[in-house]
Design a protein around this motif. Structure first.
Motif, mmCIF file in Angstrom:
data_model
loop_
_atom_site.group_PDB
_atom_site.id
_atom_site.type_symbol
_atom_site.label_atom_id
_atom_site.label_comp_id
_atom_site.label_asym_id
_atom_site.label_seq_id
_atom_site.Cartn_x
_atom_site.Cartn_y
_atom_site.Cartn_z
ATOM 1 N N LEU A 31 0.841 -1.203 0.000
ATOM 2 C CA LEU A 31 0.000 0.000 0.000
ATOM 3 C C LEU A 31 0.877 1.253 0.000
ATOM 4 C CD1 LEU A 31 -2.849 1.318 0.361
ATOM 5 C CD2 LEU A 31 -2.443 1.237 2.819
ATOM 6 N N LEU A 32 1.895 1.269 0.880
ATOM 7 C CA LEU A 32 2.730 2.471 1.004
ATOM 8 C C LEU A 32 3.636 2.647 -0.212
ATOM 9 C CD1 LEU A 32 3.801 2.314 4.759
ATOM 10 C CD2 LEU A 32 2.268 3.974 3.694
ATOM 11 N N PHE A 33 4.490 1.628 -0.452
ATOM 12 C CA PHE A 33 5.549 1.800 -1.458
ATOM 13 C C PHE A 33 5.077 1.519 -2.880
ATOM 14 C CE2 PHE A 33 7.921 0.931 2.479
ATOM 15 C CZ PHE A 33 8.731 2.052 2.482
ATOM 16 N N GLY A 34 4.020 0.730 -3.009
ATOM 17 C CA GLY A 34 3.591 0.360 -4.351
ATOM 18 C C GLY A 34 2.448 1.200 -4.884
ATOM 19 N N VAL A 35 1.646 1.782 -3.975
ATOM 20 C CA VAL A 35 0.459 2.503 -4.439
ATOM 21 C C VAL A 35 0.464 3.968 -3.992
ATOM 22 C CG1 VAL A 35 -2.058 2.553 -4.428
ATOM 23 C CG2 VAL A 35 -0.867 0.354 -4.464
ATOM 24 N N LEU A 36 0.491 4.201 -2.690
ATOM 25 C CA LEU A 36 0.313 5.578 -2.211
ATOM 26 C C LEU A 36 1.480 6.486 -2.580
ATOM 27 C CD1 LEU A 36 -1.378 5.109 1.295
ATOM 28 C CD2 LEU A 36 -2.419 5.539 -0.924
ATOM 29 N N MET A 37 2.714 6.017 -2.391
ATOM 30 C CA MET A 37 3.866 6.871 -2.729
ATOM 31 C C MET A 37 3.987 7.108 -4.232
ATOM 32 S SD MET A 37 6.649 5.555 0.005
ATOM 33 C CE MET A 37 6.229 5.509 1.743
ATOM 34 N N PRO A 38 3.874 6.065 -5.074
ATOM 35 C CA PRO A 38 3.939 6.320 -6.520
ATOM 36 C C PRO A 38 2.820 7.230 -7.009
ATOM 37 C CG PRO A 38 4.301 4.004 -6.079
ATOM 38 C CD PRO A 38 3.887 4.616 -4.787
ATOM 39 N N VAL A 78 7.267 -9.609 -2.096
ATOM 40 C CA VAL A 78 8.589 -9.797 -1.506
ATOM 41 C C VAL A 78 9.662 -9.295 -2.467
ATOM 42 C CG1 VAL A 78 10.260 -11.531 -0.740
ATOM 43 C CG2 VAL A 78 7.875 -11.713 -0.045
ATOM 44 N N VAL A 79 9.525 -9.640 -3.742
ATOM 45 C CA VAL A 79 10.506 -9.190 -4.745
ATOM 46 C C VAL A 79 10.524 -7.663 -4.810
ATOM 47 C CG1 VAL A 79 11.017 -9.156 -7.215
ATOM 48 C CG2 VAL A 79 10.344 -11.295 -6.116
ATOM 49 N N PHE A 80 9.340 -7.050 -4.829
ATOM 50 C CA PHE A 80 9.241 -5.591 -4.901
ATOM 51 C C PHE A 80 9.904 -4.944 -3.684
ATOM 52 C CE2 PHE A 80 6.791 -1.618 -4.247
ATOM 53 C CZ PHE A 80 7.047 -1.003 -5.455
ATOM 54 N N THR A 81 9.648 -5.504 -2.500
ATOM 55 C CA THR A 81 10.257 -4.969 -1.281
ATOM 56 C C THR A 81 11.776 -5.093 -1.335
ATOM 57 O OG1 THR A 81 8.292 -5.667 -0.081
ATOM 58 C CG2 THR A 81 10.201 -5.067 1.247
ATOM 59 N N PRO A 110 15.785 7.269 -6.062
ATOM 60 C CA PRO A 110 15.016 8.013 -7.079
ATOM 61 C C PRO A 110 14.675 7.163 -8.307
ATOM 62 C CG PRO A 110 16.815 9.342 -6.243
ATOM 63 C CD PRO A 110 17.003 7.975 -5.676
ATOM 64 N N ASP A 111 15.630 6.302 -8.732
ATOM 65 C CA ASP A 111 15.350 5.422 -9.868
ATOM 66 C C ASP A 111 14.212 4.457 -9.538
ATOM 67 O OD1 ASP A 111 17.424 6.655 -11.088
ATOM 68 O OD2 ASP A 111 18.898 5.069 -10.665
ATOM 69 N N PHE A 112 14.273 3.930 -8.309
ATOM 70 C CA PHE A 112 13.227 2.997 -7.890
ATOM 71 C C PHE A 112 11.870 3.707 -7.848
ATOM 72 C CE2 PHE A 112 10.527 1.130 -4.621
ATOM 73 C CZ PHE A 112 10.479 -0.177 -5.038
ATOM 74 N N ALA A 113 11.873 4.943 -7.336
ATOM 75 C CA ALA A 113 10.616 5.698 -7.258
ATOM 76 C C ALA A 113 10.056 5.950 -8.656
ATOM 77 C CB ALA A 113 10.851 7.010 -6.515
ATOM 78 N N ALA A 114 10.958 6.219 -9.618
ATOM 79 C CA ALA A 114 10.508 6.457 -10.996
ATOM 80 C C ALA A 114 9.910 5.182 -11.588
ATOM 81 C CB ALA A 114 11.682 6.935 -11.846
ATOM 82 N N LEU A 115 10.565 4.042 -11.313
ATOM 83 C CA LEU A 115 10.047 2.759 -11.802
ATOM 84 C C LEU A 115 8.689 2.460 -11.184
ATOM 85 C CD1 LEU A 115 10.548 0.013 -13.304
ATOM 86 C CD2 LEU A 115 11.548 -0.804 -11.168
ATOM 87 N N ALA A 116 8.590 2.702 -9.857
ATOM 88 C CA ALA A 116 7.335 2.398 -9.158
ATOM 89 C C ALA A 116 6.197 3.282 -9.636
ATOM 90 C CB ALA A 116 7.534 2.548 -7.644
ATOM 91 N N ALA A 117 6.531 4.458 -10.199
ATOM 92 C CA ALA A 117 5.493 5.407 -10.614
ATOM 93 C C ALA A 117 5.001 5.150 -12.034
ATOM 94 C CB ALA A 117 6.022 6.835 -10.496
ATOM 95 N N ARG A 118 5.612 4.195 -12.740
ATOM 96 C CA ARG A 118 5.106 3.883 -14.085
ATOM 97 C C ARG A 118 3.703 3.286 -13.968
ATOM 98 N NH1 ARG A 118 10.142 2.052 -17.701
ATOM 99 N NH2 ARG A 118 11.458 3.794 -17.105
ATOM 100 N N PRO A 119 2.832 3.643 -14.902
ATOM 101 C CA PRO A 119 1.436 3.185 -14.804
ATOM 102 C C PRO A 119 1.299 1.664 -14.692
ATOM 103 C CG PRO A 119 1.634 4.887 -16.468
ATOM 104 C CD PRO A 119 3.028 4.583 -16.015
ATOM 105 N N TRP A 120 2.064 0.922 -15.486
ATOM 106 C CA TRP A 120 1.906 -0.536 -15.433
ATOM 107 C C TRP A 120 2.377 -1.083 -14.087
ATOM 108 C CZ3 TRP A 120 6.497 -3.177 -14.740
ATOM 109 C CH2 TRP A 120 7.672 -2.516 -15.128
ATOM 110 N N MET A 121 3.390 -0.422 -13.509
ATOM 111 C CA MET A 121 3.880 -0.857 -12.200
ATOM 112 C C MET A 121 2.837 -0.571 -11.128
ATOM 113 S SD MET A 121 6.434 -2.460 -11.160
ATOM 114 C CE MET A 121 8.057 -2.534 -10.439
ATOM 115 N N ILE A 122 2.206 0.596 -11.226
ATOM 116 C CA ILE A 122 1.145 0.906 -10.263
ATOM 117 C C ILE A 122 -0.003 -0.094 -10.429
ATOM 118 C CG2 ILE A 122 -0.576 2.632 -9.597
ATOM 119 C CD1 ILE A 122 1.415 4.796 -10.324
ATOM 120 N N ALA A 123 -0.313 -0.435 -11.690
ATOM 121 C CA ALA A 123 -1.392 -1.404 -11.930
ATOM 122 C C ALA A 123 -1.072 -2.745 -11.279
ATOM 123 C CB ALA A 123 -1.608 -1.573 -13.434
#
Lengths: 113, 158
Positions: free
Chosen positions: A29-36, B68-71, B84-97
């Motif tokens: 929830l935090l790192f995968g959804v809310l923060m992004p 677990v892999v994502f963490t 910052p690179d990880f945050a950019a990857l996590a913010a991609r639409p498919w990653m959020i999906a």
């Protein structure tokens, strides 16, 4: 009675299941959804690395990762066999699933220590 | 049903007495378990709601592994200085999906797994059986407390 590994695999499965239930939803929830999504600000790298400096946190993360991976491996093994009808190849499926979990555990340990 | 049970049901032409074994009975009409093998239904999990929910519950494990892999990718980024690179990857639409689905799956896993606890363990206090709803309630409370604690430690500003 024949001794098998199965009870221990079920033990790892349920231990991992409990940890996954308690810990994973909030992390995703935090790192995968809310923060992004920008709902919550990303913590600074210094803050997160200060959390990881604690050896207990790293040990806990390792235990969580290993048990959750075993939980997943156990379920994926049985589900794939039922879903795809490949129970005949149980040994191969089991080796692949638990092997993946062991490999993931080793990578996690190398990452953290 | 015993194998070879039809050996006494008649003398087939050419069958020598005493030579009957399981392998030589192909000419007989077989009945029972050995004769009828229903085909495998490849869509068994789509036939009833219960089966579908069962399979969906089992498939949450894929997303448990993914979480677990994502963490661990996050941990790697923090330790390697590439947050910052990880945050950019996590913010991609498919990653959020993917992570929205992973969130739904891990929550589904948590609810079903924590509700299962009283079936796996019967707790007795002085002979009084702790009712299921109390164990489940305790589990869900613990889940809430642990989640809040993690969120606090991650999000607090020093």
């Amino acid at each position: 009675m024949k001794r098998t590994l199965e009870p221990y695999l079920w033990l790892l499965f349920s231990g991992g299941g409990v940890l996954a239930a308690f810990l994973l939803p909030v992390l995703v929830l935090l790192f995968g959804v809310l923060m992004p999504l920008g709902v919550v600000d990303w913590p600074t790298a210094e803050h997160l690395s200060a959390l990881l400096d604690n050896v207990l946190v790293r040990l806990a993360l390792l235990v969580v990762a290993v048990l959750c991976l075993f939980h997943a491996a156990h379920r994926i093994r049985h589900t794939s066999e039922e879903l795809l009808g490949i129970a005949r190849f149980d040994l191969v499926v089991a080796v692949l699933c638990y092997g993946g979990a062991i490999a993931g555990g080793v990578i996690t340990a190398l990452l953290l220590f | 049903m015993t194998a070879g049970g039809s050996a006494s049901s008649g003398a087939s032409p050419g069958a020598s007495p005493g030579a009957s074994s399981g392998a030589s009975q192909g000419a007989f009409v077989r009945t029972g378990a050995a004769g009828y093998r229903p085909g495998r239904d490849p869509l068994w999990f789509a036939r009833t709601r219960t089966y579908t929910l069962f399979v969906l519950r089992e498939l949450t494990s894929v997303f448990v592994a993914w979480s677990v892999v994502f963490t661990m990718m996050l941990v790697d980024a923090v330790l390697g200085g590439t947050l910052p690179d990880f945050a950019a990857l996590a913010a991609r639409p498919w990653m959020i999906a993917i992570n929205v689905v992973a969130l739904a799956a891990t929550v589904f896993h948590a609810v079903t797994f924590l509700n299962l606890a009283p079936k796996a363990t019967v707790v007795r206090l002085d002979g009084w059986r702790v009712p299921a709803w109390m164990i489940q309630g305790g589990n869900h409370s613990a889940w809430a407390v642990i989640s809040a604690a993690i969120a606090y430690f991650v999000l607090r500003t020093p």
